[in-house]
Design a protein around this motif. Structure first.
Motif, PDB file in Angstrom:
ATOM      1  N   ASP B   2       0.819  -1.209   0.000  1.00  0.00           N
ATOM      2  CA  ASP B   2       0.000   0.000   0.000  1.00  0.00           C
ATOM      3  C   ASP B   2       0.855   1.263   0.000  1.00  0.00           C
ATOM      4  OD1 ASP B   2       1.033  -0.509   2.429  1.00  0.00           O
ATOM      5  OD2 ASP B   2      -0.755   0.065   3.559  1.00  0.00           O
ATOM      6  N   LEU B   3       2.016   1.170  -0.666  1.00  0.00           N
ATOM      7  CA  LEU B   3       2.887   2.332  -0.765  1.00  0.00           C
ATOM      8  C   LEU B   3       3.293   2.532  -2.225  1.00  0.00           C
ATOM      9  CD1 LEU B   3       5.275   1.628   2.261  1.00  0.00           C
ATOM     10  CD2 LEU B   3       3.576   3.453   2.129  1.00  0.00           C
ATOM     11  N   LYS B  43       9.511  21.770  -3.428  1.00  0.00           N
ATOM     12  CA  LYS B  43      10.970  21.714  -3.308  1.00  0.00           C
ATOM     13  C   LYS B  43      11.721  21.407  -4.594  1.00  0.00           C
ATOM     14  CE  LYS B  43      10.035  19.198   0.312  1.00  0.00           C
ATOM     15  NZ  LYS B  43      10.161  18.222   1.421  1.00  0.00           N
ATOM     16  N   GLU B  48       3.862  16.447  -7.909  1.00  0.00           N
ATOM     17  CA  GLU B  48       3.581  15.425  -6.911  1.00  0.00           C
ATOM     18  C   GLU B  48       2.141  14.986  -7.054  1.00  0.00           C
ATOM     19  OE1 GLU B  48       4.898  16.521  -2.981  1.00  0.00           O
ATOM     20  OE2 GLU B  48       6.985  16.616  -3.639  1.00  0.00           O
ATOM     21  N   ARG B  54      -5.420  11.416   0.558  1.00  0.00           N
ATOM     22  CA  ARG B  54      -4.214  11.982   1.167  1.00  0.00           C
ATOM     23  C   ARG B  54      -4.365  13.475   1.458  1.00  0.00           C
ATOM     24  NH1 ARG B  54       0.859  11.221   3.372  1.00  0.00           N
ATOM     25  NH2 ARG B  54       2.325  12.801   2.666  1.00  0.00           N
ATOM     26  N   ARG B  61      -0.563  18.301   8.009  1.00  0.00           N
ATOM     27  CA  ARG B  61       0.847  18.695   8.086  1.00  0.00           C
ATOM     28  C   ARG B  61       0.988  20.204   8.014  1.00  0.00           C
ATOM     29  NH1 ARG B  61       4.641  14.422   8.006  1.00  0.00           N
ATOM     30  NH2 ARG B  61       3.685  12.533   7.210  1.00  0.00           N
ATOM     31  N   ILE B  62       0.226  20.824   7.156  1.00  0.00           N
ATOM     32  CA  ILE B  62       0.305  22.279   7.051  1.00  0.00           C
ATOM     33  C   ILE B  62      -0.217  22.917   8.325  1.00  0.00           C
ATOM     34  CG2 ILE B  62      -0.638  24.270   5.839  1.00  0.00           C
ATOM     35  CD1 ILE B  62      -0.377  22.738   3.285  1.00  0.00           C
ATOM     36  N   LEU B  65       2.160  23.582  11.098  1.00  0.00           N
ATOM     37  CA  LEU B  65       3.072  24.732  11.043  1.00  0.00           C
ATOM     38  C   LEU B  65       2.457  25.847  11.888  1.00  0.00           C
ATOM     39  CD1 LEU B  65       3.828  24.768   7.221  1.00  0.00           C
ATOM     40  CD2 LEU B  65       5.359  24.032   9.042  1.00  0.00           C
ATOM     41  N   PHE B  75       2.868  27.984   2.314  1.00  0.00           N
ATOM     42  CA  PHE B  75       2.605  26.582   2.021  1.00  0.00           C
ATOM     43  C   PHE B  75       1.144  26.369   1.667  1.00  0.00           C
ATOM     44  CE2 PHE B  75       6.516  25.447   4.523  1.00  0.00           C
ATOM     45  CZ  PHE B  75       7.151  24.866   3.458  1.00  0.00           C
ATOM     46  N   GLY B 114       8.253   6.615  -6.884  1.00  0.00           N
ATOM     47  CA  GLY B 114       7.523   6.334  -5.659  1.00  0.00           C
ATOM     48  C   GLY B 114       8.143   7.065  -4.482  1.00  0.00           C
ATOM     49  N   GLN B 115       7.304   7.601  -3.620  1.00  0.00           N
ATOM     50  CA  GLN B 115       7.775   8.325  -2.441  1.00  0.00           C
ATOM     51  C   GLN B 115       7.008   7.863  -1.214  1.00  0.00           C
ATOM     52  OE1 GLN B 115      10.233  10.658  -2.379  1.00  0.00           O
ATOM     53  NE2 GLN B 115      10.613  10.708  -4.577  1.00  0.00           N
ATOM     54  N   GLY B 116       6.565   6.639  -1.224  1.00  0.00           N
ATOM     55  CA  GLY B 116       5.842   6.122  -0.067  1.00  0.00           C
ATOM     56  C   GLY B 116       4.359   6.455  -0.131  1.00  0.00           C
ATOM     57  N   HIS B 117       3.981   7.515   0.565  1.00  0.00           N
ATOM     58  CA  HIS B 117       2.563   7.865   0.598  1.00  0.00           C
ATOM     59  C   HIS B 117       2.142   8.772  -0.538  1.00  0.00           C
ATOM     60  CE1 HIS B 117       1.895   5.806   4.340  1.00  0.00           C
ATOM     61  NE2 HIS B 117       2.956   6.405   4.860  1.00  0.00           N
ATOM     62  N   PHE B 118       3.095   9.174  -1.384  1.00  0.00           N
ATOM     63  CA  PHE B 118       2.755   9.947  -2.582  1.00  0.00           C
ATOM     64  C   PHE B 118       3.785   9.594  -3.652  1.00  0.00           C
ATOM     65  CE2 PHE B 118       5.706  12.406  -0.124  1.00  0.00           C
ATOM     66  CZ  PHE B 118       6.530  13.029  -1.052  1.00  0.00           C
ATOM     67  N   GLN B 120       6.151  11.243  -7.272  1.00  0.00           N
ATOM     68  CA  GLN B 120       6.564  12.400  -8.049  1.00  0.00           C
ATOM     69  C   GLN B 120       6.617  12.041  -9.520  1.00  0.00           C
ATOM     70  OE1 GLN B 120      10.319  13.518  -6.266  1.00  0.00           O
ATOM     71  NE2 GLN B 120       9.325  14.860  -4.758  1.00  0.00           N
TER      72      GLN B 120
END
Lengths: 153, 153
Positions: B2-3, B43, B48, B54, B61-62, B65, B75, B114-118, B120
């Motif tokens: 699931d990643l 970045k 993405e 998600r 996460r935002i 901050l 952001f 692949g970046q795990g939960h999202f 690029q």
DNA sequence: TGGGATTATATGGGCGTCAATGGGTATATG
DNA sequence: CATATACCCATTGACGCCCATATAATCCCA
């Protein structure tokens, strides 16, 4: 035994398939016995592999990093995009992706080396040489080897 | 699994369609398997993407901050207002909006990382270079990358 | 305990299925 | 009506599943 131990030399067939040693298959949890992950070793020209369970651990660790930091991206990219998952068929065989075979110099045969919680896949000759080299390095420091072997818990 | 794992290089056809890698489609919840969201990376010059589910995680996460900081607004604006949703067709293909393609320098081919939960989406060459660069940065701190991969439990 | 029988493992190959890709046509939307 | 986009169908090559065989390991019973 729930550890990857011993070494095995298997052949790659015309279709690119190679058998994951039986004893290694038994280390994988019964649930995910048909999937493993592979990635380039950081410190040698070999491929490292293990069950998918380990990947979830890694994912959790990365997820705990500051999402907006550069480190997050570096880890995430170097790990998630470099790792590949491969399916193990009913007979216990799987495909080594071309890029990884190139990285390790593997062509028609590969050597599996148990490393406890993971395993390495080497081009046979290089793998044997690596074993000799690392043993030689260890024996140079007999003392520390003896300590590691005798010091329990 | 699931990643979002591994990397894939797919082509954009005359109609602008590109296949979302099969393994990525399987990460999306069965319910919303025909919709993904895309946005410009903060970045890097990449796109993405992830499943719609998600979004909540991104919001959280935002939210973490400091609300009164400039970062928060930046952001929040950069991400939320730039998000687009895209439909994935029955064959697993979708359209990358023109603006995002421009942002990432993508023309006839794109690389999925692949970046795990999202994941690029990169212009292939830039994507590969980015992988090298980030790996190089990490190898300067060899210990931390090894820990990430090998640390137990 | 010895030797045949059963099982497991590594390996080989046929074949169906699926993923990536291409293109025609309907449909929507302004 | 014109353009964009979704659905349908087709093609190709890769991969998974099934079946087969040989060798090695284990079992099991007389």
């Amino acid at each position: 035994m729930d550890l990857f131990i011993s070494k095995y030399f298997n052949k790659i067939d015309k279709k690119g398939r190679i058998s994951l040693p039986s004893s290694f298959r038994n280390v994988l949890p019964k649930a995910n016995r048909n999937e493993i992950i592979l990635y380039k070793s950081i410190k040698s020209s070999s491929i490292e592999g293990c069950g998918v369970g380990r990947l979830k651990e890694i994912a959790k660790r990365i997820n705990n990093l500051d999402f907006f930091s550069e480190d997050y991206d570096d880890f995430s990219t170097s790990i998630f995009s470099e790792i590949v998952t491969t399916n193990v068929d009913k007979e216990g065989r799987f495909l080594i992706p071309e890029e990884l075979k190139l990285y390790a110099g593997i062509k028609t045969e590969a050597a599996f080396f148990g490393q406890g919680h993971f395993f390495q896949i080497w081009e046979p000759k290089q793998g044997l040489k690596n074993t000799e080299d690392s043993r030689r390095r260890l024996l140079k420091e007999k003392k520390s080897l003896r300590m590691m072997l005798t010091q329990q818990k």
